[in-house]
Design an enzyme around this catalytic site. Sequence first.
Site, PDB file in Angstrom:
ATOM      1  N   SER A 129       0.851  -1.185   0.000  1.00  0.00           N
ATOM      2  CA  SER A 129       0.000   0.000   0.000  1.00  0.00           C
ATOM      3  C   SER A 129       0.886   1.234   0.000  1.00  0.00           C
ATOM      4  O   SER A 129       2.017   1.203   0.506  1.00  0.00           O
ATOM      5  CB  SER A 129      -0.890   0.015   1.258  1.00  0.00           C
ATOM      6  OG  SER A 129      -1.571   1.254   1.388  1.00  0.00           O
ATOM      7  N   TYR A 170      -1.398  -0.299  10.446  1.00  0.00           N
ATOM      8  CA  TYR A 170      -1.525  -0.780   9.069  1.00  0.00           C
ATOM      9  C   TYR A 170      -0.337  -0.302   8.232  1.00  0.00           C
ATOM     10  O   TYR A 170       0.245  -1.076   7.473  1.00  0.00           O
ATOM     11  CB  TYR A 170      -2.838  -0.268   8.478  1.00  0.00           C
ATOM     12  CG  TYR A 170      -3.089  -0.681   7.043  1.00  0.00           C
ATOM     13  CD1 TYR A 170      -3.518  -1.966   6.734  1.00  0.00           C
ATOM     14  CD2 TYR A 170      -2.918   0.228   6.004  1.00  0.00           C
ATOM     15  CE1 TYR A 170      -3.764  -2.339   5.419  1.00  0.00           C
ATOM     16  CE2 TYR A 170      -3.168  -0.129   4.685  1.00  0.00           C
ATOM     17  CZ  TYR A 170      -3.580  -1.419   4.400  1.00  0.00           C
ATOM     18  OH  TYR A 170      -3.815  -1.772   3.091  1.00  0.00           O
ATOM     19  N   LYS A 198       2.508  -2.591   6.179  1.00  0.00           N
ATOM     20  CA  LYS A 198       2.751  -2.516   4.742  1.00  0.00           C
ATOM     21  C   LYS A 198       4.190  -2.102   4.441  1.00  0.00           C
ATOM     22  O   LYS A 198       4.758  -2.530   3.422  1.00  0.00           O
ATOM     23  CB  LYS A 198       1.749  -1.568   4.090  1.00  0.00           C
ATOM     24  CG  LYS A 198       0.315  -2.104   4.105  1.00  0.00           C
ATOM     25  CD  LYS A 198       0.209  -3.469   3.430  1.00  0.00           C
ATOM     26  CE  LYS A 198      -1.222  -3.944   3.314  1.00  0.00           C
ATOM     27  NZ  LYS A 198      -1.358  -5.234   2.586  1.00  0.00           N
TER      28      LYS A 198
END
Length: 258
Positions: free
Chosen positions: A149, A162, A166
């Site tokens: 991402s 998160y 990533k």
Amino acid sequence: MPSSSQRFDLSGKVAIITGASKGIGEAIARGLAEHGASVVVSSRSQPAVESVAASLRAAGYEATAVACHVGDEGQLEQLVAATVAQYGGVDILINNAATNPVFGPLETMDGAVFDKVMNVNVRACFLLANRCKPLMEKRGGGSIINIASVEGIKPSPMMGVYSVSKAALIMLTQSQAREWGAAGIRSNAICPGLIQTKFSSALWQNEAILNHFVGQLPAGRMAQPEEMVGLAVYLASAASSYSTGGVFTADGGHLIAG
């Protein structure tokens, strides 16, 4: 020497796609199948992945559904075993399954949230790739595509854990490329920006948040899952034979936005 169009042909190749019951994973599974690959569609729900696989078979493509919760190491082993039993090996691995159960400041996150995100978003990708590596070696090489991402490159507020996961997945990609290149195995990361999927619905269903994100994008809009397929087909195929360790963004210009 094959033509440029022939280099995108995936006939005879076998691909595992995790998180493929919807969104980006489903779109990539369909794209690989359309280019000739036999695809193993995987996600937690057997009925959900069977529905996707059935629609692909109805369109004349080769597809098999195998339920797998990537956070369960035993189920990862079963996914690989089922793929080998059905198709004899693995050429392409798309690590797409991910989770982000909570939005909020880092200081409000606890160890359980951190562990869950890292287990699904990083550890599962690590374990599944390790199980596919010897199978790819036997077939003369392969392609691993980790769906990371832009959050792993440029973090946004409220998505800290998160983003950390990533960023780790990007480094895992580059480590795989470094260590496995001699075996003919390439590993690359695709970093989507804001895509209209159920996974990102907390962002785009909030009009204020959506307008904030989109207002900064040179593209002026969020993307659809199908817009990630071109990169995936390129990286899965011989067209990208000299691409490994790459971090490919498809973000509407997010990284260059203010």
